[in-house]
Design an enzyme around this catalytic site. Structure first.
Site: not given
Length: 748
Positions: A198-199
């Site tokens: 979930d960068i």
């Protein structure tokens, strides 16, 4: 990779006080909170997840599956039986099926929320400068999952938005430094076996001095391969949406590539279309002209084949070509990064030490067991590992900043050699290069300080002082009261009683004395620079005072319980603005004190109740090695002792008899591991001591009839030639013959 999650149950409000809500999401929110136990972490981020709401959501769905439509009762309805009070009207098969599906969705949602929270708790094991640190996690007594983490100023998305609003777009150098930090953090995450998944700029936080940290591990995976469809659509890699394909940590590289585009443009759109969609369709996306140096890196990060995307390490190699490594920010960042990593290793070693001590106390009575030679081998092994670790760090320093060219080639056998070194066989070959002589009636020169190309001396009784050049020729006599001398930014601080004056423009023939730049509460015995801005003084009657020349309004005073005069101050360590000092003075031995910086001009004072070598006077101290100090002590007017003390465990390790009037000074580039020597000066000589075996040998005669002579200025040449400035005094017929000598010797 195994990940063990331990969750305590405890009361929230006894440890943390919530102040205001910072944001919300899912079943909970994030709050600004105050840590009531630890002044170092005064403000923290408190994230809470409501367990009651999650359970209530699934409970409601389950009840609907067998609720009677007429009586609305959920208990005792069996679908095929009647309620006691009315005729049972079961729900239709269609309605029941819908409710069942709703319940399954609720179960799945609950499972996801619990897993998300537990994943984030598991990230507590990740310790890196560029990863948000989790301090604590627990289940509260009022049914909330709580995570306590460090508090950021803003997330990266809002940071970029603010810069755009101010029409102050990020420069390429700023983007490089931000991106380097993200690569360092992500490299560490991948090395630990995690995939973040979930960068995005919302999950990257900006701290003071633009330190960047990755956060929110709620969607992280702890395996090398995974297949869950998670992440933000604007940043998600194309393989995540493919239900028939597993994926690896390379999805984080894709997401970081889109983040790089966002840093360069402040948007996730290219010509009005979503960058992520265009990248999935392999359309060419051009970065702005001013950031073209990142184009090749960006193109590689969004390759459709994940196995062709570069690793974080490979990306760092490309990025470092664009970074000015000599810039102040780059130097400061890498210093902070190394310091953070060293602190993590120190914590690990400290925990091992505590466990080892606990086992020793459990199983062995102190002083009962004889020494066994079989213990020597593992001890030397530990010592060698620590030595190698130290040499490894030095090997990465700039050449001009290395402690000693010789030290890089030292091995553990060389360290052991110092322990076996016979100092008595060494030829010092002392010679006097130059000297300055003066006969006075008022007293001896007992202070000397080198600032630039001048020497500054002071009298014992404080009546006047001299300025000498490097050839020890008199430049000027000053009618200025002097008790202590200290250097500050090229100026000389002249301390006497409660007044500090400043001697400026030493390079000129007419230096200026700026009188009374600071007035202390009590007369000053010792002054020491604490950091770039703050000075600390030891005063009579146990007063300790902090002050600043840049902020004349700041003065903070503490008082030790014994209220005895403080003669000497030694800084033992400074970790994250927590200073540990050893104070010594009038008949109280050594007192350990912690001074904690709560803010720039607000400090907390903590005095250790246990003293070392109580009822002794102490004139002079030095750091021998971590948590070990050496000091010169006396109990009467005749005998002096060099005592080696462990300040952590409060024990005396060694005691050596000395002549009276002794002071100790570590040699230039002193290091217990690689060059463990110190000078000792008494009434008759200057000696050298090997701190690894405590052997002490006279170097040269030096007459000193008073005990206050406590200066020894040293210089070192490449060929192990040492030069030092020494003061001699001969007292006769109520007159004082002062000699200031430059002495040259050959060191081991």
């Amino acid at each position: 990779m195994e990940n063990l999650v331990c969750l305590k149950i405890q009361e929230t409000y006894s440890k943390y006080r919530t102040l205001q809500k910072l944001g919300s999401g899912g079943q909970g929110g994030v709050y600004l909170a105050e840590d009531l136990r630890d002044p170092e972490q005064k403000f923290v981020a408190l994230k809470q997840q409501e367990l009651d709401e999650m359970v209530g959501m699934i409970k409601s769905s389950l009840l609907k599956q067998h609720q009677c439509l007429q009586c609305q009762l959920c208990t005792r309805c069996k679908h095929c039986q009647q309620c006691e009070s009315c005729t049972h009207h079961p729900q239709s098969i269609h309605q029941a099926q819908q409710n069942k599906e709703s319940a399954n969705e609720a179960k799945e949602m609950l499972s996801k929320e619990l897993l998300r929270f537990l994943r984030e708790i598991s990230s507590i094991q990740l310790k890196h400068l560029n990863i948000v640190e989790i301090y604590d996690s627990f289940l509260s007594t009022d049914n909330k999952f709580i995570i306590i983490s460090e508090l950021a100023e803003i997330d990266l998305q809002k940071f970029v938005e603010q810069r755009i609003q101010l029409k102050d777009m990020l420069t390429s150098q700023e983007i490089s430094i931000i991106f380097l930090q993200l690569l360092n953090g992500l490299e560490y995450i991948h090395d630990q076996g995690f995939i973040h998944r979930d960068i995005s700029p919302q999950n990257i936080l900006v701290f003071k001095d633009q330190i960047i940290k990755i956060c929110d591990f709620g969607l992280a995976s702890y395996s090398d391969i995974t297949n869950a469809k998670v992440g933000k659509q604007d940043y998600i890699a194309p393989e995540v949406n493919n239900s028939h394909q597993n994926y690896t940590k390379q999805i984080d590289i894709w997401s970081l590539g889109i983040t790089l585009y966002y840093l360069c443009t402040g948007s996730t759109l290219y010509e009005g279309k979503a960058v992520n969609s265009l990248a999935r369709d392999q359309k060419y996306i051009e970065l702005p002209q001013e950031h073209q140096q990142f184009q090749a890196i960006f193109d590689k990060m969004i390759l459709l084949d994940p196995y062709k995307r570069p690793t974080t390490t490979e990306l760092k190699e490309d990025l470092m070509k664009l970074i000015d490594e000599d810039s102040e920010f780059s130097q400061n960042y890498h210093t902070a990064l190394l310091g953070n990593q060293l602190n993590q290793y120190k914590l690990k070693i400290s925990k091992l030490e505590e466990e080892f001590e606990k086992q020793l106390k459990k199983n062995f009575k102190q002083g009962l067991y004889k020494y066994n030679s079989s213990w020597q081998e593992p001890w030397l092994g530990i010592s060698q590992e620590l030595d190698n670790f130290q040499l490894l760090i030095r090997s990465h320093m700039k050449e001009e900043e290395k402690i000693d060219p010789l030290s890089l080639t030292l091995t553990s056998s060389k360290v052991q050699q110092w322990n076996n070194f016979d100092l008595s066989k060494h030829e010092f070959n002392p010679k006097i290069n130059k000297k300055y002589q003066e006969i006075t009636k008022s007293g001896e020169f007992n202070k000397i300080l080198k600032v630039g190309d001048k020497y500054q001396t002071g009298h014992l009784n404080g009546r006047d002082c001299r300025i000498l050049d490097l050839n020890l020729q008199l430049v000027k006599k000053l009618d200025q009261i002097v008790g202590q001398l200290h250097e500050q930014n090229g100026h000389v601080l002249l301390c006497y009683e409660k007044s500090i004056s400043k001697l400026k423009d030493l390079e000129n023939q007419q230096p200026i004395v700026q009188k009374d730049v600071y007035q202390s509460t009590k007369p000053i015995y010792k002054i020491l620079k604490m950091n770039d801005d703050i000075f600390i003084t030891g005063q009579v009657n146990g007063y300790i005072e902090l002050f600043s020349f840049s902020n004349h309004q700041f003065k903070q005073t503490f008082e030790i319980k014994d209220k005895k005069s403080i003669w000497e101050i030694c800084l033992i360590e400074n970790i994250q603005d927590q200073y540990t000092f050893a104070f010594s003075g009038q008949r109280f031995g050594i007192l350990i004190v912690k001074i904690i910086m709560k803010s720039k001009y607000d400090f907390e004072f903590q005095e250790d109740p246990i003293k070392l070598i109580d009822n002794f006077y102490c004139y002079s101290m030095m750091i021998v090695k971590q948590n070990i100090i050496g000091g010169i002590f006396r109990k009467n007017l005749i005998q002096r002792y060099l005592k080696i003390l462990d300040v952590k465990y409060k024990v005396e390790l060694q005691s050596i008899d000395l002549s009276k009037g002794s002071f100790i000074y570590p040699v230039l580039n002193y290091d217990f591991t690689t060059y463990p020597f110190a000078f000792v000066k008494d009434e008759h000589s200057v000696s050298l001591i090997n701190m690894s075996n405590y052997q002490i040998v006279n170097v040269i005669k030096s007459n000193c009839s008073r005990s206050d002579n406590q200066q020894l200025i040293q210089e070192r040449s490449q060929d192990n030639t040492f030069r030092f400035i020494d003061i001699q005094l001969f007292e006769k017929d109520q007159k004082y013959q002062n000699e200031i000598r430059e002495i040259e010797i050959t060191m081991p």
